[in-house]
Design an enzyme around this catalytic site. Structure first.
Site, PDB file in Angstrom:
ATOM      1  N   ASP A 677      48.938  18.418  35.778  1.00 13.14           N
ATOM      2  CA  ASP A 677      48.215  19.423  36.556  1.00 13.14           C
ATOM      3  C   ASP A 677      48.812  19.560  37.962  1.00 13.14           C
ATOM      4  OD1 ASP A 677      45.946  21.221  36.555  1.00 13.14           O
ATOM      5  OD2 ASP A 677      45.195  19.926  38.162  1.00 13.14           O
ATOM      6  N   LYS A 681      50.973  22.651  39.945  1.00 13.37           N
ATOM      7  CA  LYS A 681      50.624  23.198  41.266  1.00 13.37           C
ATOM      8  C   LYS A 681      51.832  23.219  42.197  1.00 13.37           C
ATOM      9  CE  LYS A 681      45.794  21.854  40.980  1.00 13.37           C
ATOM     10  NZ  LYS A 681      44.787  20.888  41.336  1.00 13.37           N
TER      11      LYS A 681
END
Ligand code: ADP
Ligand code: ASP
Ligand code: MG
Length: 814
Positions: A677, A681
Site C-alpha cells: 500500500d 502511494k
C-alpha cells in the site's frame, strides 16, 4: 382599441376559456378589443392526423374525428350548460362538413396542400365561433367575424403570403363600422384572391393578430399564451429559464426564427414599421409581467438576450476540389433548393471554398439530396464534386442579442462551455451583424447544451455539479452526508450547486436527473434498481448532465477499469481508489491524457494521505516551475498505529489484530504490512513529480518474517505473527537499543523509490508521529534545505470523505 391573441392552450379547455372571457370582459370596460383565437389546443395536430390517416386509407381517421367532435362538444357543454343548443347546431354543421371532407380524402386517397388548408381551417373556425357565441350568451357586447373574409393571400397553401393592400383595406373597412365592444376572429385562416381557403403557416394565429393590429394601427398587440413571456430559453427544457422583461423586435424575431415557438416569426414584421409594441402575457397567470417587444434599447450590459434551438435539422455538405475559385456553385445550389421550396436555415462556407454547409429541416433532406445531386450530376460524374453529404438528427442552438457585437469573447465562451461538456460542434454560423451565433450539434445533446449555455450566460454565478457516487460504505456514506450538510453553504458562498445525481453500492443503484433527495437516500437506494458497474456508467452517460463527475469510493479493480470510459464521455473522475493510479504506467498516462483531451478532470488526492492536500500541493509546486528532488514520507496510518502500539509489553499479533478490528488496516492486513500500500502511494507521488515509474521499480524491504510474507491466507498470516513473535520483538529491541522509533518510511530520491521499516532517531520529524498520522517532506529546487512538510491525520473515513469532497469542489471552482 387593442388587439389580443389567445393561443391553443389558452382556449384549450372551458376553464381556460373562462379565464380568457374574464380578461376580455375587463379590457372591454374601457375600450373595444379585437380578439384573435387559435384552435382549441392540440386540434390542429389532430386535424392533420385525421387527414393523414384518411389519405393512408387508415379507418382510424374516424376515431380521430370523433375525438375532435367530443372535445368541442364537451367545451360547449361546460361553457354554456343550458343555452348551448344554437352553438351546438352550428358546430355540428361544421363537423359534418369536416367528416365529409375526411371521407373524401379517404376515398381518393390524396391530401393536397390545398385540401390540407381546408381541413385545418376547421380548428379556428370552430373555436372562434364557440368563444364568440359564449360571450354573447353571457350578455357581453361581442360578435364573431370570419378572418377569411378579411385576410387575402396568394395561393401558397399551408403558408400563404398576405396581400397587405387588400387585407388592410378589408380590415379597416370592417372595423370602421363594427359596433360590438369585442370582436372575435379566428387566427391562422385566410382566403386566396380566388376564394380558396389558405392558412398562414403553423403557429400563424400570432401573425393574424399582428396583421390586424397593423391594419388598425392600434397602440398595442398582446399575445396571450401558456408561459409568462418570452423566456431566456425554452422553459420546457431549462428549468432556470426566466422571462425577459424587455426585448427588441430584432432580437425577438431572431429568437423566434431560431425556434422560440412562443412567437411565430413573421409576427413582428407588420407591427415593426408602425412601432406597435408586442406584449407577451400568460393567460394562466395574468398578473405576471410578461415580455414587451419594442424598439426601445434596453440593458446593454447583458449581451446575450436569449438562447433558442431548432430541432430536426439536417446538415447538407457540398464539397469537392472542383469548387475552388469557380463562381456560381452557391448560386446553383441555392436556386435548386429554392425551386424545391426548401428553406435554408443556416449556411457556412469554409474560406478555401472547398465546401459549403447548409442547415435545413430534416423533413426536406431527402428531397434536397435528390434535387442537388441531380443538379450537379455532371460535376459529380467528373469527380469535380462529391455527391451531397446529408447528416441527420441534428439541432441548431443559437445565442441571440443585439449587443453581442460590443462584447468580446462570447463565441469563445460558447464553444468552450460546449466543449467542456463533450458537445461536439458540427457547424458554426455567425451573422456579420453579430446578433446571432449559431452552432449545429447532435440532437441528443440539445437539453445539455441549452442548460450549459444558460448557466454560462444567464446564471453565470452558480455552477451546477452532478456527482455519481459508487461505493457508499463507510467513506461513501460520510461523503454523501457532507454533501447534504454543505449544500446550502456551497450554493451561497461558492456559487456551486452540488447535486448527487446517481448513487450505487454493490447491490442497488439509483439516478435522478434533478438530483437525489438526500434526506432519505438510503431508503431510496435500498429500493433502487439492480446495480452493475456497466449499468451505472450507462445510466450516468444517458442522463448526459453538464459537469458530471463519477466518484469512486471503492477499492475495486473493475471500477478502476471503467475510468477510461467515463473520461471519454467528458465525465470527470474523482477517486480514493488507488488501483488505477498505481496500475502500469501506460494506463496511468492514458487516463491523464484522456482527462486533458476530453476536458474531464481526474483527481485522486485521497490516494495519498487521505484528506491531506499532498497531491494538490505537489501539483502546484510543479505547475509553478519547481522540481522535486526527493520525498521522504510516512504514509501508512495502519503501520503507524501498529508500531506506535507495539513494544516489549505487547504482542505483535495482538496489536495487528487490534488495528484490524478498529478499521486501521485493510480487511487483508497483508496489503498494509507487506508495504504494498505504501509502495503504491510513493509510486503515485513519484509519477506526479514527473517520473515514469512502475510498482516493480520500487525497492521493498519487507520487515515481515519469511513465513508471514509467504502466507497464503489471512488466517495463516495471523498464525505466523504468533509463531514469529521473537522476530518482531527483535526489531523493537534493536530500535530501543539505538534510542529510535520504528517507522515505515517511503523514499523517493534521484528517480528511485523505496519503502521499508526504519529506525528513526530522536529529533527527526518522523520520531514523534502519533496515532495514524502521515507526514510528507518534499525537497525541491526551491525547498532545498528546509523541506515543505505536510502532516496530519492520514486515515479515517471522515478525513477521506472530506478529501473527496475537496476534489469535487476543486472541479467546481475550475
Ligand atoms: P400558443 O398555443 O399560445 O401559441 P405555443 O405553444 O405556440 O403557444 O408557444 C408557447 C410555447 O413556446 C411555450 O409553452 C414553450 O414551450 C415554447 N417556447 C420555446 N421557446 C420559448 C421561449 N424562449 N420562451 C417562451 N416559450 C418558449
Ligand atoms: N392552430 C394553428 C397551429 O396550431 C395556428 C396557431 O395556433 O397559431 O399551428
Ligand atoms: Mg403559437
Amino acid at each position: 382599441m387593442k388587439v389580443l391573441k389567445f393561443g391553443g392552450t389558452s382556449v384549450g379547455s372551458s376553464k381556460n376559456i373562462n379565464s380568457v372571457i374574464s380578461i376580455l370582459e375587463n379590457y372591454s370596460k374601457n375600450e373595444s378589443v379585437v380578439c384573435v383565437v387559435s384552435a382549441v389546443g392540440g386540434i390542429t395536430d389532430k386535424l392533420l392526423l385525421a387527414g393523414k390517416q384518411a389519405q393512408d386509407k387508415d379507418a382510424a381517421y374516424n376515431d380521430t374525428f370523433n375525438f375532435i367532435c367530443d372535445k368541442h362538444l364537451e367545451i360547449i357543454n361546460e361553457l354554456t350548460p343550458l343555452k348551448g343548443q344554437s352553438i351546438i347546431a352550428f358546430v355540428n354543421q361544421r363537423l359534418n362538413e369536416l367528416k365529409n371532407l375526411l371521407d373524401g380524402i379517404f376515398l381518393i386517397n390524396e391530401l393536397s396542400p390545398k385540401t390540407s388548408d381546408k381541413l385545418v381551417s376547421f380548428g379556428e373556425i370552430l373555436s372562434s365561433y364557440i368563444i364568440g357565441e359564449t360571450l354573447v350568451k353571457r350578455g357581453l357586447s361581442a360578435s364573431c367575424k370570419n378572418s377569411q373574409e378579411l385576410i387575402v393571400t396568394n395561393s401558397n397553401f399551408t403558408k400563404a403570403e398576405v396581400d397587405y393592400e387588400v387585407t388592410n383595406k378589408n380590415i379597416s373597412d370592417y372595423f370602421y363600422s363594427a359596433s360590438s365592444k369585442i370582436t372575435i376572429l379566428p387566427g391562422f385562416v385566410a382566403k386566396s384572391i380566388t376564394g380558396e381557403q389558405t392558412t398562414l403557416g403553423r403557429g400563424g394565429s400570432d401573425f393574424t393578430a399582428a396583421i390586424v393590429a397593423s391594419a388598425l394601427k392600434v397602440d398595442s398587440l398582446e399575445i396571450w399564451t401558456d408561459v409568462s413571456g418570452m423566456y431566456t430559453t425554452n422553459p420546457k427544457l431549462v428549468k432556470h429559464a426566466y422571462p425577459i422583461d424587455k426585448i427588441s423586435y430584432q432580437e425577438a424575431m431572431e429568437l423566434s426564427h431560431f425556434g422560440a415557438k412562443v412567437l411565430y416569426p413573421p409576427t413582428v414584421q407588420p407591427v415593426l414599421d408602425l412601432n406597435i409594441p408586442i406584449h407577451i402575457k400568460n393567460t394562466l397567470d395574468p398578473e405576471a409581467a410578461g415580455t414587451i417587444i419594442s424598439n426601445e434599447i434596453v440593458n446593454t450590459s447583458q449581451p446575450v438576450k436569449g438562447i433558442s434551438n431548432i430541432s430536426k435539422i439536417s446538415l447538407l455538405t457540398l464539397q469537392g476540389s472542383g469548387m475552388i475559385g469557380i463562381p456560381g456553385f452557391s448560386k446553383r445550389l441555392f436556386e435548386t433548393l429554392s425551386q424545391e421550396k426548401i428553406n435554408v436555415i443556416l449556411i457556412t462556407q469554409a474560406s478555401s471554398e472547398h465546401s459549403i454547409c447548409l442547415g435545413i429541416n430534416e423533413a426536406d433532406a431527402v428531397k434536397a439530396k435528390v434535387a442537388i445531386d441531380d443538379a450537379f450530376s455532371n460535376e459529380i460524374a467528373l469527380h469535380k464534386i462529391d455527391p451531397i453529404i446529408v447528416e441527420n438528427e441534428l439541432s441548431i442552438v443559437a445565442l441571440v442579442g443585439d449587443n453581442m457585437k460590443n462584447h468580446q469573447g462570447i463565441s469563445g465562451k460558447m464553444f468552450s462551455a460546449l466543449g467542456k461538456n463533450n458537445i461536439n460542434i458540427r457547424a458554426i454560423a455567425q451573422g456579420a451583424s453579430e446578433k446571432n451565433i449559431s452552432v449545429v450539434i447532435a440532437e441528443k445533446h440539445v437539453k445539455k447544451a441549452l442548460n450549459t449555455l444558460h448557466e454560462q450566460f444567464f446564471e453565470a454565478k452558480t455552477k451546477q455539479l452532478n456527482v455519481f457516487i459508487t461505493g457508499v460504505g463507510n467513506v461513501g456514506e460520510k461523503l454523501v452526508e457532507q454533501i447534504k450538510q454543505q449544500h446550502n453553504y456551497l450554493k451561497k458562498n461558492l456559487k456551486i450547486n452540488l447535486r448527487v445525481a446517481g448513487l450505487s453500492n454493490s447491490r442497488k443503484m439509483i439516478f435522478n436527473e434533478s438530483g437525489i433527495d438526500l434526506s432519505n437516500w438510503k431508503e431510496q437506494l435500498a429500493n433502487g434498481e439492480k446495480a452493475s458497474l456497466q449499468g451505472f456508467f450507462e445510466g450516468t452517460k444517458a442522463l448526459n448532465l453538464r459537469n458530471s463527475i463519477f466518484v469512486d469510493v471503492t477499492a475495486n479493480y473493475d471500477v478502476a477499469k471503467l475510468y477510461e470510459k467515463y473520461l471519454r464521455e467528458s465525465i470527470g473522475v474523482v477517486a480514493c481508489n488507488k488501483i488505477a493510479c498505481a496500475s502500469d504506467f501506460e494506463n496511468y498516462k492514458l487516463l491523464k491524457t484522456l482527462s486533458l483531451k476530453y476536458n474531464a478532470p481526474y483527481l485522486f488526492e485521497t490516494n495519498v494521505g487521505a484528506g491531506l492536500p499532498i497531491i494538490d500541493t505537489l501539483n502546484n509546486l510543479i505547475a509553478s516551475g519547481d522540481q522535486v528532488t526527493s520525498i521522504h514520507a510516512v504514509l501508512s496510518g495502519s503501520l503507524n498505529f501498529v508500531f506506535n502500539n507495539f513494544n516489549d509489553k505487547t504482542k505483535f499479533y495482538d496489536v495487528v489484530k487490534q488495528a484490524g478490528d478498529e478499521g486501521y488496516t485493510e480487511p487483508d492486513p497483508r496489503i498494509d504490512l507487506s508495504g504494498v500500500d505504501v509502495a503504491r502511494k510513493i509510486l503515485i507521488l513519484a509519477r506526479e513529480s514527473g517520473v515514469e515509474m512502475n510498482l516493480e521499480d520500487i525497492k521493498n524491504d519487507p520487515f515481515l518474517s519469511e513465513a508471514g510474507f509467504k502466507s497464503d491466507t489471512v488466517d495463516d498470516f495471523y498464525e505466523t505473527l504468533i509463531a514469529d513473535e521473537a522476530h518482531y520483538q527483535s526489531l523493537y529491541a534493536s530500535a530501543k537499543a539505538n534510542n529510535c522509533q520504528l517507522k515505515y518510511v517511503a523514499q523517493f530520491n534521484e528517480g528511485k523509490a523505496s519503502v521499508g521499516l526504519q529506525e528513526i532517531p530522536e529529533g527527526h520529524p518522523f520520531y514523534n508521529l502519533q496515532g495514524s498520522d502521515n507526514i510528507v517532506m518534499f525537497y525541491t529546487k526551491r525547498y532545498a534545505n528546509q523541506p515543505m512538510i505536510i502532516k496530519g491525520a492520514g486515515a479515517g473515513a471522515d478525513v477521506t470523505a472530506s478529501g473527496l469532497f475537496a476534489d469535487i469542489i476543486r472541479i467546481g471552482n475550475d
